[in-house]
Scaffold this motif. Structure first.
Motif, mmCIF file in Angstrom:
data_model
loop_
_atom_site.group_PDB
_atom_site.id
_atom_site.type_symbol
_atom_site.label_atom_id
_atom_site.label_comp_id
_atom_site.label_asym_id
_atom_site.label_seq_id
_atom_site.Cartn_x
_atom_site.Cartn_y
_atom_site.Cartn_z
ATOM 1 N N PHE A 254 0.816 -1.220 0.000
ATOM 2 C CA PHE A 254 0.000 0.000 0.000
ATOM 3 C C PHE A 254 0.848 1.267 0.000
ATOM 4 C CE2 PHE A 254 -2.480 -3.308 2.377
ATOM 5 C CZ PHE A 254 -3.288 -3.646 1.304
ATOM 6 N N GLU A 255 1.795 1.315 -0.922
ATOM 7 C CA GLU A 255 2.678 2.477 -0.991
ATOM 8 C C GLU A 255 1.885 3.736 -1.326
ATOM 9 O OE1 GLU A 255 7.028 2.139 -2.421
ATOM 10 O OE2 GLU A 255 5.857 0.580 -3.429
ATOM 11 N N GLY A 256 2.296 4.816 -0.723
ATOM 12 C CA GLY A 256 1.610 6.102 -0.930
ATOM 13 C C GLY A 256 0.451 6.273 0.039
ATOM 14 N N GLY A 257 -0.021 5.166 0.601
ATOM 15 C CA GLY A 257 -1.183 5.225 1.499
ATOM 16 C C GLY A 257 -0.766 5.642 2.902
ATOM 17 N N LYS A 258 -1.687 6.292 3.571
ATOM 18 C CA LYS A 258 -1.423 6.692 4.951
ATOM 19 C C LYS A 258 -2.682 6.429 5.759
ATOM 20 C CE LYS A 258 0.359 10.717 7.303
ATOM 21 N NZ LYS A 258 0.497 12.144 7.230
ATOM 22 N N LEU A 259 -2.524 5.766 6.915
ATOM 23 C CA LEU A 259 -3.674 5.584 7.799
ATOM 24 C C LEU A 259 -3.196 5.598 9.241
ATOM 25 C CD1 LEU A 259 -3.353 2.518 8.964
ATOM 26 C CD2 LEU A 259 -4.622 1.864 6.952
ATOM 27 N N ASN A 260 -4.130 5.727 10.140
ATOM 28 C CA ASN A 260 -3.801 5.634 11.551
ATOM 29 C C ASN A 260 -4.580 4.454 12.126
ATOM 30 O OD1 ASN A 260 -4.038 6.054 14.498
ATOM 31 N ND2 ASN A 260 -2.777 7.828 14.044
ATOM 32 N N VAL A 261 -3.845 3.499 12.675
ATOM 33 C CA VAL A 261 -4.498 2.270 13.123
ATOM 34 C C VAL A 261 -5.427 2.540 14.311
ATOM 35 C CG1 VAL A 261 -2.703 1.424 14.676
ATOM 36 C CG2 VAL A 261 -4.110 -0.202 13.460
ATOM 37 N N SER A 262 -5.085 3.520 15.127
ATOM 38 C CA SER A 262 -5.948 3.796 16.283
ATOM 39 C C SER A 262 -7.264 4.445 15.828
ATOM 40 C CB SER A 262 -5.183 4.624 17.318
ATOM 41 O OG SER A 262 -5.798 5.832 17.576
ATOM 42 N N VAL A 263 -7.196 5.248 14.783
ATOM 43 C CA VAL A 263 -8.429 5.818 14.215
ATOM 44 C C VAL A 263 -9.287 4.681 13.664
ATOM 45 C CG1 VAL A 263 -9.336 7.252 12.340
ATOM 46 C CG2 VAL A 263 -7.386 8.061 13.712
ATOM 47 N N ASN A 264 -8.638 3.712 13.050
ATOM 48 C CA ASN A 264 -9.382 2.588 12.489
ATOM 49 C C ASN A 264 -9.980 1.690 13.565
ATOM 50 O OD1 ASN A 264 -9.406 2.148 9.385
ATOM 51 N ND2 ASN A 264 -7.476 3.176 9.841
ATOM 52 N N ALA B 279 -2.595 4.577 21.973
ATOM 53 C CA ALA B 279 -2.108 5.962 22.098
ATOM 54 C C ALA B 279 -0.780 6.106 21.362
ATOM 55 C CB ALA B 279 -1.958 6.333 23.570
ATOM 56 N N CYS B 280 0.068 5.113 21.479
ATOM 57 C CA CYS B 280 1.338 5.142 20.739
ATOM 58 C C CYS B 280 1.038 5.202 19.247
ATOM 59 C CB CYS B 280 2.175 3.895 21.042
ATOM 60 S SG CYS B 280 2.832 3.879 22.706
ATOM 61 N N ALA B 281 0.161 4.300 18.807
ATOM 62 C CA ALA B 281 -0.174 4.258 17.383
ATOM 63 C C ALA B 281 -0.747 5.600 16.939
ATOM 64 C CB ALA B 281 -1.188 3.150 17.130
#
Ligand code: 6R9
Length: 631
Positions: free
Chosen positions: A89-99, A170-172
């Protein structure tokens, strides 16, 4: 140092595998909505085929549909297993805690995210998605205020509890990596992991509570950080009311308020310090908006009915545990299960080691009342999630006891021969590799990419090597035979320890066993079996010993027959249920100075008993293994 206890960075759980694998029936559309867009896919086999031949399409659909992206990816994958290059998933950005949190707070804020099954039965605490998000944000802000920034690695040394999960998330959330160290590790082992991660921040609790005993976790951290100059601050939450000595370095954290709402309940009883706890107590369930149980206690506290009393009280629907606990509980008898109403259970899962047929059948018949499928799930820290399991599959598809059986979507297990050539026929055994990359896979070893390449990519170029051996049956089902380093070579015959153990465990008097090899000057190696008997067997040990030897000779071969059988009260195990074979080998080799770090042992007294038993056995034998072994 590569540890089987996970210290990996946060990864996004991209599949609903915990739900899917443990779901009872299989319906393509209901179960995998993305499949509606896959051309020609109408049944499980077609979906499996699609997931491999159109792997980009498959994973892109899953990733887009099930995750919220801050920015979308432009390339699904750029992987070359032979060179250890793994990019997803290059170029992609996500936050696992948001998910894991925000998405569900938008749709169902009062749904229970965590059920903290505390040590004392009946004192559980329920935490909604809203309060978990709140807790996580506050903790994230605290960490940030205290100088923790993106790219830092925070060490978490806590038992399973909501605050531990909030600390991970919180770290994530703020872009820091977390290094969750199993709270059973000693000060020395903890210090090594803190140094390895170069952590300046540690999060812990004043004391842990397990099986009715208080464990001085903060004191262990104090001792550990003496040898870790990188540590600048230690956050201390209060698990018990007992005050502990605080230093200038320590920051105390307050408790929060929890609320409750009904929901589906996923009961994975693994500790969060191990990968199963990461993937199936925290990230998998939360990413999917489920309700997950954090189990703080032990299967026998206050009595061997603990799991089932908890199933009844928390109305658990899926129960996911380790074979070692099942075997232990089997020993105590069926009445501990029958005392409780387990009718909420739908699926029973097993992970961590091979589950022998007897334990599988007991789990199915007694715990699952013959109506819940038992899924033996094979995977490892390196794979991030389940790779081979009997479900999902067509609703009536057979499940063979003690077999992981079917590859999960997107997974392509293969067997190779000694030269690395693919074994294409069925009814064959060999080292188990994975032929296609998948998003949840390990991409490197922290600070040692070369070691990653050497361990996983080089043994069989082009494939990811799992370190396990497997058998593919006539029907094409996979059965894990055990770690390849657990192979014994008797007079040139290679034997998997699991194979011998399975035969021994078939004896009705046997609760469980562990087989190792020891040096033998004629045969190269000989077989040594440690056997735990069920309670009140009432047969003399010599007779049983002979019986077991005959069983192995008959079922496998004469050369597989154990030279020595030692009856023990219990086996040395990690709390996640892995038998510590290296300890058994050292005992048999009489190299007690080389026992190494024993802090992950569930019950250190087991070793002393085994050492004593071994000495007694040797003093009664003319040809003891001690005489033939040159340590
Ligand atoms: C998830 C986990 C991984 C090793 C793995 C294998 C053994 C796990 C198993 C199994 C037989 C199963 N293992 N599941 N063996 N049947 N269903 O346990 O991760 O701690 O990294 O251990 O455990 O040997 O390679 P991890």
């Amino acid at each position: 140092m590569w540890l089987r206890c996970t210290s990996k960075c946060v990864f996004a759980s991209l599949s609903r595998s915990y739900n899917n694998v443990l779901s009872r029936s299989f319906n393509i559309a209901a179960f995998m909505p993305e499949a509606a867009g896959f051309e020609g896919v109408s049944d499980r086999a077609a979906l499996q085929e699609f997931s491999l031949s159109n792997s980009d399409h498959f994973w892109a659909a899953v990733a887009r549909h099930r995750l919220t992206w801050i920015s979308p990816f432009h390339t699904v994958q750029d992987c070359d297993l032979s060179r250890g290059r793994i990019k997803w998933f290059e170029g992609g950005k996500l936050n696992v805690s948001v998910n894991c949190l925000d998405r569900h707070v938008h749709t169902c804020p009062e749904k229970v995210a965590l059920i903290w099954e505390r040590d004392e039965p009946g004192s559980e605490v329920k935490v909604t998605y809203r309060s978990l998000l709140d807790m996580t944000c506050r903790l994230g802000n605290l960490l940030r205020r205290r100088g923790v920034k993106k790219g830092d690695c925070v060490t978490i040394y806590m038992p399973p509890c909501p605050l531990a999960v909030a600390s991970m998330l919180a770290c994530a959330r703020i872009g820091a990596a977390h290094n969750v160290v199993f709270a059973g590790f000693s000060a020395e082992a903890l210090a090594e992991r803190i140094r390895d991660a170069q952590s300046s921040t540690v999060i812990t609790v004043n004391q842990g509570v397990r099986g009715g005993r208080v464990i001085e976790l903060k004191k262990t951290v104090d001792t550990a950080v003496e040898g870790c100059p990188s540590v600048k601050q230690v956050f201390v939450a209060m698990r018990t009311e007992n005050p502990v000595v605080m230093t200038d370095r320590d920051v105390s954290m307050e408790e929060y308020v929890f609320s409750y709402h009904d929901g589906d309940v996923f009961g994975c009883v693994a500790d969060i310090g191990w990968i199963t706890g990461h993937s199936y107590s925290v990230y998998g369930p939360l990413a999917n908006g489920g309700t997950t149980v954090l189990f703080e206690s032990t299967p026998v506290y206050p009595n061997p009915g603990r799991y089932w009393e908890m199933v009844q009280r928390l109305r658990i629907n899926q129960f996911y545990g380790a074979p070692t606990a099942i075997r232990l509980l089997l020993k105590y008898g069926d009445h501990w299960v029958h005392k409780y109403d387990c009718s909420t259970l739908k699926t029973l899962g097993s992970v961590g080691e091979p589950i022998n047929t007897e334990a599988w059948e007991w789990y199915h018949r007694v715990v699952g009342d013959g109506r819940c499928p038992v899924v033996d799930t094979w995977w490892q820290t390196e794979t991030g999630g389940i790779c081979i399991a009997p479900r999902p599959s067509d609703p009536d598809a057979e499940i063979v006891p003690g077999m992981a059986m079917r590859p999960f979507f997107g997974m392509k297990p293969v067997l190779v021969d000694g030269e690395g050539k693919l074994l294409t026929s069925n009814n064959t055994s060999g080292p188990l590799c994975l032929a296609q990359p998948w998003p949840g896979m390990a991409r490197t070893i922290h600070n040692n990419h070369q070691r990653f390449i050497e361990t996983y990519c080089q043994p069989y170029p082009g494939y990811f090597f799992t370190g396990d051996g497997a058998h593919r049956s006539e029907e094409g089902y996979y059965q894990i035979t055990g770690r390849l380093d657990d192979v014994i070579n008797v007079s040139g015959h290679r034997l998997g320890t699991a194979e011998i153990e399975d035969v021994v465990n078939h004896c009705p008097a046997v609760a469980e066993s562990a087989v190792i090899g020891y040096s033998h000057d004629v045969k190269g190696q000989a077989v040594y079996a440690f056997v735990v008997l069920k309670k009140e067997v009432g047969v003399p040990e010599e007779d049983l010993s002979q019986l077991l030897k005959d069983m192995v000779s008959k079922s496998i071969a004469k050369y597989a027959c154990p030279d020595q059988i030692q009856f023990v009260q219990r086996l040395p195990k990690t709390r996640s249920g892995k038998i510590m074979r290296r300890v058994l080998r050292k005992v048999v080799e009489q190299d007690l100075g080389g026992l190494g770090d024993l802090s992950t042992l569930d019950d250190p007294a087991a070793v002393q008993e085994i050492v004593q038993g071994h000495q007694d056995l040797c003093s009664g034998e003319r040809h003891s293994p001690l005489k033939v072994h040159a340590s």
